[in-house]
Each structure stands twice: as C-alpha cells, then as structure tokens.
Design an enzyme around this catalytic site. Structure first.
Site, PDB file in Angstrom:
ATOM      1  N   LYS A 119      -2.565 -25.553  17.914  1.00 34.76           N
ATOM      2  CA  LYS A 119      -2.818 -26.263  19.031  1.00 34.76           C
ATOM      3  C   LYS A 119      -1.714 -27.212  19.429  1.00 34.76           C
ATOM      4  CE  LYS A 119      -6.749 -28.768  21.041  1.00 34.76           C
ATOM      5  NZ  LYS A 119      -8.026 -29.485  20.621  1.00 34.76           N
ATOM      6  N   SER A 142     -10.511 -28.383  13.061  1.00 34.73           N
ATOM      7  CA  SER A 142     -10.003 -29.216  11.744  1.00 34.73           C
ATOM      8  C   SER A 142      -9.210 -30.262  11.992  1.00 34.73           C
ATOM      9  CB  SER A 142      -9.225 -28.167  11.118  1.00 34.73           C
ATOM     10  OG  SER A 142      -7.941 -27.695  11.793  1.00 34.73           O
ATOM     11  N   GLY A 182     -10.447 -23.114  15.607  1.00 36.68           N
ATOM     12  CA  GLY A 182     -11.216 -23.377  16.724  1.00 36.68           C
ATOM     13  C   GLY A 182     -12.361 -24.180  16.463  1.00 36.68           C
ATOM     14  N   TYR A 194      -2.550 -25.217  25.857  1.00 40.31           N
ATOM     15  CA  TYR A 194      -3.532 -26.134  26.023  1.00 40.31           C
ATOM     16  C   TYR A 194      -3.247 -27.355  26.916  1.00 40.31           C
ATOM     17  CZ  TYR A 194      -7.455 -29.464  24.734  1.00 40.31           C
ATOM     18  OH  TYR A 194      -8.508 -30.122  24.894  1.00 40.31           O
ATOM     19  N   ASP A 201     -14.497 -32.846  20.525  1.00 35.19           N
ATOM     20  CA  ASP A 201     -14.486 -32.580  19.232  1.00 35.19           C
ATOM     21  C   ASP A 201     -14.791 -33.849  18.566  1.00 35.19           C
ATOM     22  OD1 ASP A 201     -13.577 -30.223  19.980  1.00 35.19           O
ATOM     23  OD2 ASP A 201     -11.553 -30.409  19.584  1.00 35.19           O
ATOM     24  N   GLY A 258      -6.671 -24.286  12.614  1.00 31.39           N
ATOM     25  CA  GLY A 258      -6.220 -23.235  13.608  1.00 31.39           C
ATOM     26  C   GLY A 258      -7.261 -22.322  13.880  1.00 31.39           C
TER      27      GLY A 258
END
Length: 513
Positions: free
Chosen positions: A251, A161, A158, A259, A207, A156
């Site tokens: 998220k 992970s 950013g 999001y 990511d 969590g």
C-alpha cells in the site's frame, strides 16, 4: 463506544477467549523472554491491536461514508519499556524485520522515500505527541523507548497489518509515557488515522476505528466526523471465510499509482460535480469528499442512491479526464488546489495518459455507501435467516463487481478467488481491503464451511504449494474462517517465563522506576 477508555487487561482470556488463551500466552511469553535477552529487562507493558476484515464498504471511508468491518483474531503485539537514548524498534523476527533506531524528537519527519517497517512505529510516536498538543494537554518529555514487535496479521493481505501496528504502537507508547488513561477509544481512532498518513498513505479511518473499537461477536458500523461505532448483529448460521490471494498489496510503496490516486480522483469528481450542480468554482475547490456534494444532488435530483447515480451519469462524462480539462472546469491549477498535500502532489507528478476516471470512481463510492446501510438494514430486519443470508450475499457480490469494474482495485488473483468461492457454495464473495492483491471474504453457511475451505484449498492454494509460492504448513493462516473478535487493549499480564531446562517462574511485567 467512542467515549469509553481503551481497556487495560490483566487476564489474557478477556481478549483471546478460553479457546485462544493458551496459544496467546505462549506468544506473550516468547516475546517477553526475547525482549529481556535483547534489552536486559522485561517489558513494562504490552499493547495489542487486531487486524480486520471489511465485510462491505470499500474505499469510501475517506469519502466520509460509513463502513462495516469486524476485527479478526490475528493481531500485532508491541512490548515496550522506557530505556536508552533512542527509539529502538526491534522485531521477534529480526532477519525479516531488522532493528531500526530513531531519535526521540517527535517533530522528526518520516522518511517516506526510504520506507522501512519501523516507519509505522515512528508514525505512531509522532501521532501520540501531536494529539496531546492538539487537545491542549501537557505532553511528556520525549524519552528513549525499547520496543519489540510480533504480529500474526499477514502483510499486504488487505487485513490491515499497517493499522494494527500503528494502533498497538500508539497504545504502547501512551502507556509508557503514562498518558494512556487520558485517552478515549474515539480519540485513539482519530489520531492513529492521522498518524498513519505520515508513512505516505491517505488513510480514511476505517482500519484504525475497527481495530480500536471492535467487540467480540459483532460487526461494527463505523461512521466518521466524528468517529463512532455501533454494533451490528450478524445472522446466525453462517461464517466469513478469508482467503489470502498471496498477491501482496504494498500500500505505501504503490500509493501514487493506486490508493492515493483514487483519493485524488474522488476529490476531483466531487469538485467537478459541484461545479456542474451550480456551485461557483471558487467555492467548489474547497470541497474534499463526495459526501459533501450530497446536498447539491438532493436539491436537483432528490435523495437516494438512484438520484446520485443519475447525477453522476448526467454530469460527468464517461471518458478520461486529463489534468488540463479539470483545471479548466475548476478555474485553478491542480498543483495550487493541492498545495501542501504531499501525497496528492506525488500523484499529480506521476499521472500519465490514463488520466482520471471521475465518473466510475464517483459511481462506485455512492453505490457502495448505499450497500453498507442496506447490509446493516438486512441484519436488523425481521426476515428469516435464509432470506437475510441470501440478501447479504447479493450485496457482497455487487460490491466486488463495483470494486473490480468501477474502482479498478481488484486483480486477476482476487477475481479468480471470488469466482472459485461462488462455485464452491459461497452465498457471496468479494475482495476486502484496499485491493490490488490481499484477501477475499466469503459468506458461507456454517455447515458448508469445512467443505468450502477444502475446495478453495485444493483449487487455489495447492497449485501454489506445488509452485513453491507457499508452504503447505502455512495454509491455515492463508485460508480460515473467522467470527468477530476483540478490539485493541493494553495488556498488563503476569507471565510465566524461564530459561531452557528450568522451571517457569511467574513474574509481573516490570514497572518503570
């Protein structure tokens, strides 16, 4: 870059460098020994994937635009072997992450209503089989897998992970199923992006791409459709300092109001813009991203960020759009436009009087996309180092202002960290990652980094230590400087393990019978 195979590494220094090899070796040894205690055998292989910090380009990857991240040293390691009748997903910290078992059918659904940390592994498992089928390869028969995970990327925060565990799990699964050698970096980046959506978040691809394709010492300009990455050499004399606000951005759990709502707003903005630019509504409803609208903007307003901003200001009103207004403009019910899109349907069910802020979202996306290439161009320019650093800092500051004001993905804690960073001498600072919590990234001169970190530690983190929010011993993982690190790899290591009080014994990781 994208066409290269995922590396299989036998020497730990090749990934972690000489300075990080000892610490990393201890992690792998502990993971291997604990794996054997639980499953009765050592793992057949490891895979690791790093977290990332996005230097600039927030919330634009899912709109088709390039981004500019770098990998960080923190990573997730997955130990794996074939065995048992199920997918048994365990963690080195079982109190925090209890063991979860799934069946081996790759067609099984991920239960997004009852989120568990192991859903990320199941998403990766599904993703490997989905990709093999999509490319026409003969998928192996599903088998039981024994898995243990250990990670140092804060959840969590950013720093991605979630993608670190999806990417490392995907490589571990592919290795266990003997198909890893058939996959390129680009393929893995693409299918892990799709796979992560099984947990209920509409990921854009940045990511996963940087986690798979990162290179030590350089940032990467990552572009999409198809995914590709090019090296960006950062100016010397400065480093990036990452600070975790300790406000957790969940998220997956908050996606429908944050999001995924932004993803829906951007697509609605693209469709409404297209209609305003003369495209028939029946065709406009098939548009997915704001990037697809660019040719229409160029035809009427010309090229460039200023033309895009002019188009948005003239064609989208500043007030909130409610669903009925959007449906009237598009000539179609939103539920019909998003038929088959479960995440968007969930957003539509919970949207309230706040409606959709289409103008602000479009303005952010177009301006942020321009900042990414401006950042790259500054790095590649003939300007002096000081001129480059000053220009990059201004771009980072502008990015945060846009994220906070137009995209509304910041929070009080992130804004305070950014403010403190600037007062402490940062050349530029911004939130990084999805926002609503997580981390900031600050550009700091190398010589200033120690006093900068000391100032942020004293002013932001020590009050949280006194409140019991965080332990002082853990602050090194909350506030740190980072240079660009290595990307994902399959690790075939020879480790020294031994029981308590016994001499370490070197052994190769077991191979499947």
């Amino acid at each position: 870059m994208a066409s290269k195979p995922v590396p299989e590494v036998t020497e730990i220094e090749a990934v972690y460098g000489l300075e990080g090899a000892a610490e990393a070796t201890n992690r792998y040894q502990k993971l291997a020994a604990t794996f054997k205690e639980k499953f009765g055998h050592y793992p057949e292989a490891f895979a690791r994937a790093p977290g990332r910090v996005n230097l600039i380009g927030e919330h634009i990857d899912y709109e088709g635009y390039g981004v500019l991240p770098m990998a960080i040293r923190q990573d997730t390691i997955v130990a794996i072997r074939k065995g048992g009748d199920n997918l048994t997903i365990s963690h080195l910290d079982p109190d925090k992450y209890p063991t979860v078992s799934f069946g081996t059918d790759p067609a099984q659904a991920v239960d997004t209503a009852n989120h568990t940390w192991a859903n990320y592994f199941l998403s990766a498992y599904k993703g490997v089989f989905d990709h093999l089928r999509a490319k026409g390869s003969l998928a192996p028969l599903p088998v039981g897998l024994q898995v243990m995970v250990q990670g140092t990327v804060p959840q969590g925060s950013g720093l991605s992970s979630s993608s670190a565990i999806v990417c490392s799990s995907s490589l571990a699964i592919a290795k266990a199923l003997s198909v890893a050698h058939t996959l390129t970096k680009g393929e893995v980046a693409d299918f892990t992006c799709i796979a992560e959506r099984h947990v209920g978040v509409t990921s854009g691809g940045m990511d996963q791409a940087i986690s798979i394709m990162a290179m030590p010492g350089v940032a990467m300009l990552v572009e999409f459709n198809p995914v590709q990455a090019s090296e960006v050499q950062l100016p010397s004399g400065a480093t990036f300092v990452i600070a975790n606000s300790l406000t957790v951005s969940k998220k997956a759990e908050t996606a429908d109001k944050r999001y995924n709502l932004r993803v829906v707003e951007c697509r609605l903005a693209a469709m409404v813009l297209a209609v305003a630019l003369g495209k028939p509504a029946a065709e406009a409803v098939n548009i997915i991203t704001l990037k697809e609208v660019e040719p229409l903007i160029i035809a009427k307003f010309g090229p460039g960020a200023e033309a895009q901003a002019q188009a948005v200001h003239e064609l989208l009103h500043k007030d909130v759009y409610m669903p009925d207004e959007v449906e009237s403009l598009l000539g179609k019910q939103l539920s019909s436009i998003y038929e088959g899109n479960a995440s968007a349907q969930r957003v539509l069910r919970v949207v309230g009087p706040e409606g959709f802020r289409l103008r602000d979202r479009a303005l952010h996306v177009y301006s942020e996309a321009g900042r990414v290439y401006a950042f790259r161009n500054v790095c590649e320019s003939n300007a002096t180092t000081e001129e480059k650093l000053a220009a990059l800092g201004k771009l980072m500051d502008a990015s945060h202002s846009s994220c906070a004001g137009l995209y509304e993905c910041s929070c009080d804690e992130l804004d305070r960290l950014v403010e403190l960073a600037r007062k402490a001498g940062a050349l530029g600072a911004r939130l990084t990652g999805a926002g609503w919590g997580g981390c900031t990234v600050s550009l700091v001169r190398d010589d200033d980094a120690p006093k900068f970190i000391a100032a942020i530690r004293e002013q932001y983190f020590m009050p949280l230590v006194q409140q019991g929010v965080v332990q002082e011993a853990d602050l090194a993982e909350c506030l740190f400087a980072s240079k660009p690190s290595s990307g994902a790899a399959i690790m075939q290591l020879k480790l020294a393990t031994g029981g308590a009080g016994s001499a370490p014994v070197s052994h190769p990781i077991e191979t499947a019978a």
